[in-house]
Design a protein around this motif. Structure first.
Motif, PDB file in Angstrom:
ATOM      1  N   ASP A   1       0.820  -1.216   0.000  1.00 65.57           N
ATOM      2  CA  ASP A   1       0.000   0.000   0.000  1.00 65.57           C
ATOM      3  C   ASP A   1       0.855   1.267   0.000  1.00 65.57           C
ATOM      4  O   ASP A   1       0.387   2.333  -0.405  1.00 65.57           O
ATOM      5  N   ALA A   2       2.060   1.175   0.510  1.00 63.08           N
ATOM      6  CA  ALA A   2       3.005   2.299   0.542  1.00 63.08           C
ATOM      7  C   ALA A   2       4.379   1.720   0.802  1.00 63.08           C
ATOM      8  O   ALA A   2       4.508   0.590   1.279  1.00 63.08           O
ATOM      9  N   ALA A   3       5.430   2.491   0.491  1.00 65.00           N
ATOM     10  CA  ALA A   3       6.791   1.965   0.645  1.00 65.00           C
ATOM     11  C   ALA A   3       7.763   3.073   1.009  1.00 65.00           C
ATOM     12  O   ALA A   3       7.536   4.252   0.699  1.00 65.00           O
ATOM     13  N   ALA A   4       8.843   2.669   1.658  1.00 65.48           N
ATOM     14  CA  ALA A   4       9.956   3.573   1.961  1.00 65.48           C
ATOM     15  C   ALA A   4      11.252   2.906   1.531  1.00 65.48           C
ATOM     16  O   ALA A   4      11.538   1.778   1.935  1.00 65.48           O
ATOM     17  N   VAL A   5      12.009   3.587   0.704  1.00 67.46           N
ATOM     18  CA  VAL A   5      13.346   3.156   0.301  1.00 67.46           C
ATOM     19  C   VAL A   5      14.339   3.991   1.102  1.00 67.46           C
ATOM     20  O   VAL A   5      14.295   5.218   1.063  1.00 67.46           O
TER      21      VAL A   5
END
Length: 255
Positions: A87-91
């Motif tokens: 649903d959402a991501a952080a790199v």
């Protein structure tokens, strides 16, 4: 939250554990094939990893999954994002698509040679990467590449113990898993970043000295992602996953 850890580490090295309960979040870390407790799969691909994670999500009936990818875990996380699992991501301090034409001429010679070796003969390159591989040698390379800000984090006794445990676990089956990961991260990625329709926060430290994260601290990567939000923390190094865990988690959970 699905966590894709960095190169040559295992599920034992998490982050932000003291923040999770208060945030109502659970961190699920997955060993990639050949690392830690996961069986080897020599011919695996980035999209194949995403398919494995899709099975995990279905089997555990997980919903509302967000993802975090650190360093070499970034392309594996983005493969999951492109497949619609998240649903959402952080790199965070993520390895960029170094083989993308936009980076031609901007890579340091050693990294450019690595990318070219993978392009020319991925099997031979994998054998070469495997020859580098043991836990102690990798630990020494991490320290050698680290700037002052990162070295202070990595050599803090409790963190060093946790990091080295994760390295030992990752190499327990030999270097094949690490070598395959490095081939996949250094080649062209077999998915289109335009297919990543979820919000993706990109976090980079301005003091990050690693030559294999991103030549431009994620600027090119941000331009290729339809819903990206780029954050550069000037005084932070590549270890900002641990030094800045709170804003990373807060931002991701708010998406």
């Amino acid at each position: 939250m699905l966590f894709c850890p960095g190169a040559a580490t295992s599920r034992w090295l998490g982050f932000g554990a003291h923040l999770l309960a208060g945030a109502g979040a659970r961190l699920v870390s997955v060993d990639r094939p050949g690392l830690g407790a996961s069986d080897p799969d020599p011919g695996r691909t980035l999209t194949g990893f995403a398919a494995d994670v899709a099975h995990l999500v279905a089997a555990r009936e997980l919903t509302g999954v967000r993802g975090v990818g650190f360093s070499q875990g970034a392309p594996f996380l983005l493969a999951c994002a492109a497949s619609g699992i998240l649903d959402a991501a952080a790199v965070v301090a993520g390895t960029d698509e170094l083989a993308h034409p936009s980076f031609a001429g901007s890579l340091i010679p050693d990294v450019a040679a690595m990318v070219e070796a993978v392009r020319a003969d991925p099997v031979a390159a994998g054998h070469a990467f495997a020859a580098w591989g043991d836990a102690e040698g990798f630990w020494q390379r991490v320290l050698a590449m680290a700037g002052e800000a990162d070295r202070a984090v990595y050599t803090e006794p409790a963190f060093a113990e946790a990091y080295r445990r994760a390295l030992a676990e990752a190499f327990a089956q030999g270097p094949g898993g690490y070598a395959r990961d490095t081939v996949l991260a250094s080649a062209r990625w077999p998915f289109d970043l335009a297919d990543v329709r979820i919000p993706v926060d990109l976090w980079y430290g301005g003091a990050d000295t690693s030559p294999v994260h991103s030549p431009d601290l994620g600027a090119t990567l941000a331009a290729r992602l339809p819903r990206s939000h780029r954050h550069v923390v000037p005084a932070a190094g590549g270890a900002l996953l641990w030094t800045h865990a709170e804003p990373i988690l807060e931002t991701l959970l708010a998406r």
